[in-house]
Design a protein around this motif. Structure first.
Motif, PDB file in Angstrom:
ATOM      1  N   ASN A   1       0.827  -1.215   0.000  1.00 50.46           N
ATOM      2  CA  ASN A   1       0.000   0.000   0.000  1.00 50.46           C
ATOM      3  C   ASN A   1       0.857   1.260   0.000  1.00 50.46           C
ATOM      4  N   LEU A   2       2.014   1.195   0.685  1.00 55.55           N
ATOM      5  CA  LEU A   2       2.939   2.329   0.643  1.00 55.55           C
ATOM      6  C   LEU A   2       3.384   2.603  -0.781  1.00 55.55           C
ATOM      7  N   GLN A   3       3.703   1.540  -1.526  1.00 52.44           N
ATOM      8  CA  GLN A   3       4.167   1.700  -2.902  1.00 52.44           C
ATOM      9  C   GLN A   3       3.083   2.287  -3.801  1.00 52.44           C
ATOM     10  N   GLN A   4       1.819   1.943  -3.518  1.00 53.80           N
ATOM     11  CA  GLN A   4       0.713   2.452  -4.334  1.00 53.80           C
ATOM     12  C   GLN A   4       0.332   3.887  -3.954  1.00 53.80           C
ATOM     13  N   THR A   5       0.469   4.230  -2.667  1.00 51.90           N
ATOM     14  CA  THR A   5      -0.012   5.518  -2.162  1.00 51.90           C
ATOM     15  C   THR A   5       1.011   6.640  -2.295  1.00 51.90           C
ATOM     16  N   LEU A   6       2.259   6.331  -1.995  1.00 50.47           N
ATOM     17  CA  LEU A   6       3.292   7.373  -1.973  1.00 50.47           C
ATOM     18  C   LEU A   6       3.762   7.713  -3.380  1.00 50.47           C
ATOM     19  N   PRO A   7       4.217   8.947  -3.603  1.00 49.66           N
ATOM     20  CA  PRO A   7       4.806   9.305  -4.898  1.00 49.66           C
ATOM     21  C   PRO A   7       6.035   8.436  -5.212  1.00 49.66           C
ATOM     22  N   ALA A   8       6.326   8.257  -6.479  1.00 52.99           N
ATOM     23  CA  ALA A   8       7.464   7.413  -6.886  1.00 52.99           C
ATOM     24  C   ALA A   8       8.778   7.946  -6.325  1.00 52.99           C
ATOM     25  N   SER A   9       8.875   9.263  -6.173  1.00 53.30           N
ATOM     26  CA  SER A   9      10.110   9.866  -5.662  1.00 53.30           C
ATOM     27  C   SER A   9      10.425   9.411  -4.241  1.00 53.30           C
ATOM     28  N   TYR A  10       9.414   8.948  -3.506  1.00 58.55           N
ATOM     29  CA  TYR A  10       9.629   8.505  -2.131  1.00 58.55           C
ATOM     30  C   TYR A  10      10.421   7.197  -2.053  1.00 58.55           C
ATOM     31  N   PHE A  11      10.580   6.518  -3.181  1.00 54.46           N
ATOM     32  CA  PHE A  11      11.328   5.259  -3.209  1.00 54.46           C
ATOM     33  C   PHE A  11      12.650   5.409  -3.966  1.00 54.46           C
ATOM     34  N   ASP A  12      13.009   6.645  -4.250  1.00 55.05           N
ATOM     35  CA  ASP A  12      14.267   6.962  -4.925  1.00 55.05           C
ATOM     36  C   ASP A  12      15.295   7.384  -3.869  1.00 55.05           C
ATOM     37  N   PHE A  13      16.401   6.654  -3.766  1.00 53.13           N
ATOM     38  CA  PHE A  13      17.399   6.941  -2.742  1.00 53.13           C
ATOM     39  C   PHE A  13      18.097   8.282  -2.962  1.00 53.13           C
ATOM     40  N   THR A  14      17.926   8.865  -4.132  1.00 55.58           N
ATOM     41  CA  THR A  14      18.505  10.193  -4.385  1.00 55.58           C
ATOM     42  C   THR A  14      17.426  11.271  -4.477  1.00 55.58           C
ATOM     43  N   GLY A  15      16.213  10.934  -4.060  1.00 58.67           N
ATOM     44  CA  GLY A  15      15.091  11.852  -4.187  1.00 58.67           C
ATOM     45  C   GLY A  15      15.277  13.147  -3.417  1.00 58.67           C
ATOM     46  N   ILE A  16      16.060  13.125  -2.361  1.00 54.46           N
ATOM     47  CA  ILE A  16      16.283  14.320  -1.548  1.00 54.46           C
ATOM     48  C   ILE A  16      17.161  15.334  -2.264  1.00 54.46           C
ATOM     49  N   GLY A  17      17.867  14.879  -3.315  1.00 55.28           N
ATOM     50  CA  GLY A  17      18.710  15.770  -4.110  1.00 55.28           C
ATOM     51  C   GLY A  17      20.186  15.615  -3.803  1.00 55.28           C
ATOM     52  N   TRP A  18      21.007  15.655  -4.859  1.00 56.06           N
ATOM     53  CA  TRP A  18      22.453  15.464  -4.676  1.00 56.06           C
ATOM     54  C   TRP A  18      23.091  16.575  -3.860  1.00 56.06           C
ATOM     55  N   SER A  19      22.549  17.777  -3.965  1.00 56.18           N
ATOM     56  CA  SER A  19      23.119  18.874  -3.178  1.00 56.18           C
ATOM     57  C   SER A  19      22.930  18.635  -1.684  1.00 56.18           C
ATOM     58  N   GLU A  20      21.777  18.079  -1.318  1.00 52.23           N
ATOM     59  CA  GLU A  20      21.521  17.783   0.087  1.00 52.23           C
ATOM     60  C   GLU A  20      22.391  16.618   0.564  1.00 52.23           C
ATOM     61  N   ILE A  21      22.585  15.627  -0.308  1.00 49.85           N
ATOM     62  CA  ILE A  21      23.446  14.494   0.038  1.00 49.85           C
ATOM     63  C   ILE A  21      24.878  14.968   0.255  1.00 49.85           C
ATOM     64  N   LEU A  22      25.348  15.862  -0.619  1.00 47.29           N
ATOM     65  CA  LEU A  22      26.683  16.440  -0.450  1.00 47.29           C
ATOM     66  C   LEU A  22      26.775  17.204   0.865  1.00 47.29           C
ATOM     67  N   SER A  23      25.708  17.921   1.176  1.00 39.13           N
ATOM     68  CA  SER A  23      25.680  18.671   2.430  1.00 39.13           C
ATOM     69  C   SER A  23      25.828  17.738   3.622  1.00 39.13           C
ATOM     70  N   TYR A  24      25.126  16.600   3.611  1.00 37.19           N
ATOM     71  CA  TYR A  24      25.226  15.643   4.708  1.00 37.19           C
ATOM     72  C   TYR A  24      26.626  15.036   4.792  1.00 37.19           C
ATOM     73  N   PHE A  25      27.243  14.830   3.626  1.00 40.21           N
ATOM     74  CA  PHE A  25      28.619  14.301   3.631  1.00 40.21           C
ATOM     75  C   PHE A  25      29.568  15.286   4.297  1.00 40.21           C
ATOM     76  N   LEU A  26      29.466  16.548   3.906  1.00 40.06           N
ATOM     77  CA  LEU A  26      30.366  17.560   4.463  1.00 40.06           C
ATOM     78  C   LEU A  26      30.116  17.761   5.953  1.00 40.06           C
ATOM     79  N   LEU A  27      28.849  17.737   6.335  1.00 40.13           N
ATOM     80  CA  LEU A  27      28.510  17.996   7.733  1.00 40.13           C
ATOM     81  C   LEU A  27      28.780  16.793   8.619  1.00 40.13           C
ATOM     82  N   PHE A  28      28.198  15.655   8.261  1.00 42.59           N
ATOM     83  CA  PHE A  28      28.130  14.535   9.187  1.00 42.59           C
ATOM     84  C   PHE A  28      29.212  13.480   8.989  1.00 42.59           C
ATOM     85  N   CYS A  29      29.539  13.171   7.736  1.00 41.31           N
ATOM     86  CA  CYS A  29      30.582  12.174   7.507  1.00 41.31           C
ATOM     87  C   CYS A  29      31.939  12.698   7.976  1.00 41.31           C
ATOM     88  N   LEU A  30      32.306  13.872   7.507  1.00 40.25           N
ATOM     89  CA  LEU A  30      33.585  14.455   7.923  1.00 40.25           C
ATOM     90  C   LEU A  30      33.574  14.791   9.412  1.00 40.25           C
TER      91      LEU A  30
END
Length: 479
Positions: A205-234
């Motif tokens: 039901n989650l797959q049918q109800t939620l937008p397709a972008s909700y199942f994309d591991f990059t849906g949050i955007g590469w800029s945000e992923i880079l931000s998390y790398f700089l902030l939290f990984c380092l």
């Protein structure tokens, strides 16, 4: 909340206070208070490290991201996991046998006292701001569920953490973290996750109800992923609260395997909490404040009794990180600033007293800042921005590039910290650019000054550190 749920949480809080008293009886020396006597086995070590990594932003923040973006909300905590695994694989062996207490001690050993002082100030600021995020998280939970005023909620949650940390230091923190790790694991993985999926109608039901972008591991955007790398990984690689836990391990093997294990646990935690956020989007559409998604979901789906356990698990995650970073900040200030520059030698008794007084003062500052900021992710961004941008490169280049000089490290931290704080003031607290500016200015300044600095490449302190790496004890433990 039902009376039974409130009773469960009250019992849990009382248990933490009781453990604080027990820890106080074991904290007889400075090493007991700061690094639990360097005597933790694998199970205790992994539990404590995982508990300090996964706090308010990890739980409340990731649920919020899962609610807003779907499965790609995992990146915040996943970057913490990547950072901690990198620390276990590449740095633990280099730092474990130095028998130091703080990151700043390493920088003095590699460079000089001035570098130790400035890095202690910057890193203490980071630790204080991370503690602020946890107190905000506790306030949010108690505000939504118990109905208390947000300010009062922060005073209660922050006050309990301050109390048991003040009493027993790392021993109290360690003993409470073990309880908190067990409760948060049961609460998230065995209770909240399966019931959330069930309430949302199942995965199909989650797959049918939620937008397709909700199942994309990059849906949050590469800029945000880079931000998390700089902030939290380092930031995780050079976080004082994490290094302080590493020094509690009984052996090098425990330190390495436990650190990597905690990183793997972080990935699983990130996935579970992101899915809970996705379920909340289906069950509770249109929330005014997505930061309340976890608490509102818990109230909606959990039966009486279980609600108290799950809420205790969330508060556990918050308290474990808060106590660790609170102790880290006081350790940096006492060990690297007060003790290091004190004109008179500091006895064990005076050191313990000074540590407790400093912890109390910082705790009061933290609670005040929490009431002022009131946003988990903003406070966390500020903390990791300053740490990652100004301290990361001096530590890494100091360990792996022998040509780096003391003068270069010192000015690198000062210049990059100024650049980051100025950038945050101009572009806003949530901007990623100031971190990039800080890293760039840090790299340029440390490389250029090192090349033009007439100082010797290896000081006496550096030679001493190199010799430590070659002791028979280290070789034997490494084998």
């Amino acid at each position: 909340m039902h009376t039974l749920d409130i009773v469960v949480m009250v019992i849990y809080f009382l248990a933490l206070i009781f453990v604080g008293f027990i820890g106080a009886r074991r904290a007889k020396t400075s090493e007991d208070y700061i690094v639990a006597g360097r005597n933790l086995g694998f199970t205790m070590y992994l539990s404590c490290l995982a508990a300090v990594i996964l706090g308010g932003a990890s739980t409340i923040g990731t649920t919020k991201l899962g609610y807003q973006y779907g499965i790609s909300g995992v990146w915040l905590v996943s970057m913490l996991g990547i950072g901690i695994i990198g620390l276990g694989l590449f740095l633990v062996k280099k730092i474990y046998h130095l028998k130091i207490l703080t990151i700043s001690e390493l920088l003095e050993l590699r460079f000089n006292a001035q570098t130790r002082f400035i890095s202690a100030a910057v890193t203490a600021l980071y630790a204080i701001m991370v503690t602020v995020t946890q107190v905000i998280g506790m306030g949010t939970i108690l505000n939504v569920l118990v109905g208390w005023d947000l300010t009062l909620s922060m005073l209660v949650g922050g006050g309990i953490v301050l109390f048991y940390t003040l009493l027993g230091g790392m021993w109290s923190v360690t003993m409470t973290d073990i309880v908190q790790f067990v409760i948060m694991t049961i609460g998230i993985f065995l209770v909240m996750l399966p019931l959330s999926i069930s309430k949302a109608g199942g995965w199909a039901n989650l797959q049918q109800t939620l937008p397709a972008s909700y199942f994309d591991f990059t849906g949050i955007g590469w800029s945000e992923i880079l931000s998390y790398f700089l902030l939290f990984c380092l930031g995780m690689v050079i976080a004082q609260d994490v290094w302080q836990r590493i020094f509690t391990a009984k052996t090098l093997k425990i330190a390495r395997t436990g650190t990597i294990g905690a990183g793997v646990y972080s990935f699983l935690y990130a996935l579970a909490v992101s899915i809970i956020g996705m379920c909340a989007f289906v069950v509770l559409p249109g929330l005014n404040d997505p930061q309340n998604a976890f608490a509102q979901m818990a109230v909606t789906i959990l039966p009486t009794g279980l609600l108290g356990i799950v809420l205790a698990s969330v508060v556990s995650a918050l308290m474990s990180t808060a106590s660790g970073t609170l102790l880290a900040s006081s350790t940096l200030i006492v060990n690297d600033i007060i003790k290091r520059f004190s004109k008179k030698p500091m006895s064990e008794t005076r050191f313990l007293l000074t540590s407790r007084i400093t912890t109390l003062i910082i705790g009061l500052i933290v609670i005040t800042c929490s009431i002022w900021i009131q946003d988990v992710l903003v406070a966390l961004d500020v903390a990791y921005a300053v740490l990652s941008g100004s301290v990361f490169l001096p530590i890494i280049l100091g360990l792996f590039w022998k040509r780096a000089t003391a003068k270069a490290a010192f000015f690198s931290i000062v210049i990059s910290a100024i650049v980051i704080i100025t950038g945050l003031a101009i572009e806003g607290l949530t901007s990623t650019n100031p971190i990039l500016y800080g890293l760039a200015s840090s790299l340029v300044s440390i490389v250029l000054i090192s090349y033009f600095d007439p100082s010797k490449n290896l000081s006496e302190a550096e030679k001493k550190m190199e010799q430590v790496y070659e002791t028979p004890e280290q070789k034997q433990n490494a084998l």
